[in-house]
Design an enzyme around this catalytic site. Structure first.
Site: not given
Ligand SMILES: [Zn+2]
Length: 608
Positions: A279, A303-304, A307, A326, A381, A389
């Site tokens: 994003e 989704h992006e 953001h 998320e 990560d 999410y």
């Molecule tokens: Zn995302």
């Protein structure tokens, strides 16, 4: 006295506000403005130049600036005094940390307002991928791009790499003349390719949103404020696939307030891009694996785009609380999809999400199934599971259902506006909810909220989404299995979502002969839809259906998106029959994968 006490309290609060994934001493000194001047050298696979940081000192005795870095070579550090004179400054590195790189410590004789660091990156920089021309989509010119989230900005810029602080930036990027540089900043659609590009990002963003890509890119507008940058081979296909972007923006702004970033463009990356999308503000980075030809995977764009409010505008203060980015984003994504493509599709996508979450919940340690998970001492990560999410989305959907949209929509809109351009933590969100939403325990009690936030797994108040469409698919699956007659599967009206649900049920119920029948009937091994192909390969591997292997090989040689590649290698590694084959294949595929994909697959195949 009270003033002194207050200052002391404020100072202590600032000092305590640290991020375990950053070495930086941002509570003592921070850099609200950053200037980059970098040259991209494709032969050496490095960026070289300097970063200039404007410093804001918060504590009178502070004389040291601590930045994050990883695999950077520092050539020289100079500081500019308040009088405008430049001085050479001494610097040193802290110990190397497996996940966090190294602290870069810079000593000052006085609180200089500006520091400039000359440096170059390493070809192994974890946040950059350098592709040869053969690895680009067009195969004519080389390509490079950055992926800074979560803590990889430090591998290409020495800076305070934490989502707890924000900065503006300017950049000058020099490239080979025939290539175009773009950034998550103000890109001019009319930029001539001349190898010398200037950018400005006037809104304050966290370091993980600084983004750069360089390639043989062309631009095509989709509306006045949206467009696509891509290599030629993708350009028209992407414009057609993502033609609903403008409408998505209109839906999102109607729900959550003005779009605060100016333009919204998409950059299509080569297939090695390790994520679905990133994003980056004003310019989302997108995998070509969502260009399916039928808009079936465009929820990624929703989704992006979402953001732009959740994440980029109101940002998780640390990676422990990724759900604040998320979970909110998946919620907003689904609202956008509902309005643009209808409630049925939004429901099916929710249902598929829950299936993904349930798979993750089976595999994760209970402590990693909380919305707020402690990743201290771990690679942040690892936080990118389905939990932040989907569980995050489900929590917000729970609130929406209980309060109703008439109450919940304005609540969320006000939340984004109240905390715009700030970092957020869950406690702060909870306090805000208490003040503005949770005023009737008969609608939602504090106990119910706390269970969602602080207990593992799914909360007792979770209501699973259910659709008639998937029930129909289940019935047809049963009939086909009973009769062996492929005609029982009335797939003409199936969307990709029906297929994904169908394939998701197969591992538990079918044998090889049945898989072969399906493959012959529907060509699933050859599916051009990357989601369908991956789901199918997973079943094929689970059932040792070897006829899918040649197609799997081609897929793994072409695609580097971690969501697809890592689980497939994991499954291969668990089957002694395929382990050596997978290792050989990986040796061929590895040079085309992004460093993040490489390290994830290395781990799965136990190569490091
Ligand atoms: Zn995302």
């Amino acid at each position: 006295m009270r003033v002194v006490l207050l200052l002391l309290v404020l100072f202590c609060a600032r000092v305590q506000a640290t991020d375990p994934h950053s070495f930086s001493n941002f509570t003592l000194v921070s850099h609200p403005e950053l200037k980059l001047d970098l040259t991209a050298d494709f032969d050496k696979q490095q960026l070289q130049g300097f970063v200039e940081l404007k410093l804001d000192w918060h504590y009178p005795d502070a004389r040291q600036l601590v930045l994050d870095s990883r695999d950077l070579t520092i050539e020289n550090v100079v500081g500019q005094s308040a009088e405008g004179r430049w001085h050479r400054l001494s610097h040193s590195f802290g110990d190397k940390s497996r996940y966090h790189g190294q602290a870069l410590l810079i000593e000052f004789p006085a609180q200089f307002p500006v520091v400039r660091i000359y440096y170059h990156t390493s070809p192994q920089a974890s946040g950059l991928q350098w592709l040869t021309k053969e690895q680009s989509s067009e195969k004519q010119q080389p390509f490079m791009y950055s992926q800074s989230q979560s803590i990889h900005a430090r591998s290409w810029i020495p800076l305070q790499d934490t989502p707890a602080v924000r900065l503006n930036y300017q950049a000058r990027i020099r490239t080979p003349k025939q290539l175009l540089a773009v950034m998550g900043a103000d890109n001019s659609a009319n930029t001539e390719k001349d190898g010398d590009y200037f950018f400005r990002m006037p809104q304050a963003i966290p370091a993980y949103l600084i983004a750069l890509a360089i390639g043989d890119l062309e631009f095509k507008a989709m509306s006045e404020r949206t467009g696509v940058y891509a290599e030629k081979v993708w350009l028209d296909k992407a414009v057609a696939e993502f033609s609903d972007t403008e409408q998505m923006m209109q839906v999102a702004t109607a729900l959550y307030g003005d779009y605060p970033w100016g333009r919204y463009d998409l950059l299509i990356l080569p297939a090695s891009f390790p994520f679905g999308g990133m994003e980056n503000p004003r310019l989302s980075f997108i995998t070509p694996t969502v260009i399916a030809g039928d808009k079936s995977l465009v929820s990624l764009i929703a989704h992006e785009l979402a953001h732009s409010w959740s994440g980029n505008l109101v940002t998780n203060g640390s990676w422990h609380e990724l759900w604040l980015n998320e979970g909110f984003t998946n919620y907003v994504e689904n609202r956008i999809m509902e309005q643009v493509f209808g409630p049925e599709r939004a429901l099916l996508e929710r249902q598929l999400s829950v299936q993904d979450l349930e798979n993750d919940l089976l595999q994760l340690d209970a402590k990693d199934t909380l919305l707020i998970t402690d990743y201290t001492g771990r690679d942040p990560d690892e936080a990118f599971t389905q939990v932040p999410y989907i569980k995050g989305m489900l929590f917000l959907q729970f609130l929406e259902q209980r309060f109703g949209r008439a109450v919940f929509d304005p609540f969320l809109k006000n939340y984004f506006q109240t905390f715009a351009f700030q970092s957020m933590d869950t406690e702060k969100f909870l306090r805000y909810m208490r003040k503005t939403l949770l005023n009737d325990p008969d609608i939602v009690s504090m106990g119910e909220v706390l269970e969602w936030l602080y207990q593992p797994g799914l909360a007792g108040t979770f209501v699973a989404p259910e659709s008639d469409a998937f029930k129909q698919v289940d019935l047809q699956l049963e009939l086909w299995q009973k009769t062996g007659n492929l005609a029982e599967l009335q797939t003409n009206s199936w969307s990709i979502h029906h297929w994904l649900h169908f394939i998701g049920q197969l591992a538990a119920t079918v044998d090889i002969a049945q898989l072969q029948q399906l493959d012959q009937g529907f060509g699933l091994s050859q599916s051009k839809n990357a989601e369908v192909a991956t789901a199918w390969f997973k079943v094929a591997l689970a059932k040792n259906y070897s006829k899918a292997i040649p197609a799997l090989e081609q897929f793994l040689l072409k695609v580097g998106r971690r969501k697809f590649v890592v689980p497939l290698y994991l499954q291969l590694s668990q089957n002694p029959e395929y382990l050596e084959w997978a290792k050989n294949l990986y040796q061929k595929a590895r040079p085309g994968y992004h460093p993040l994909t490489q390290s994830a697959v290395d781990k799965v195949l136990k190569l490091n």
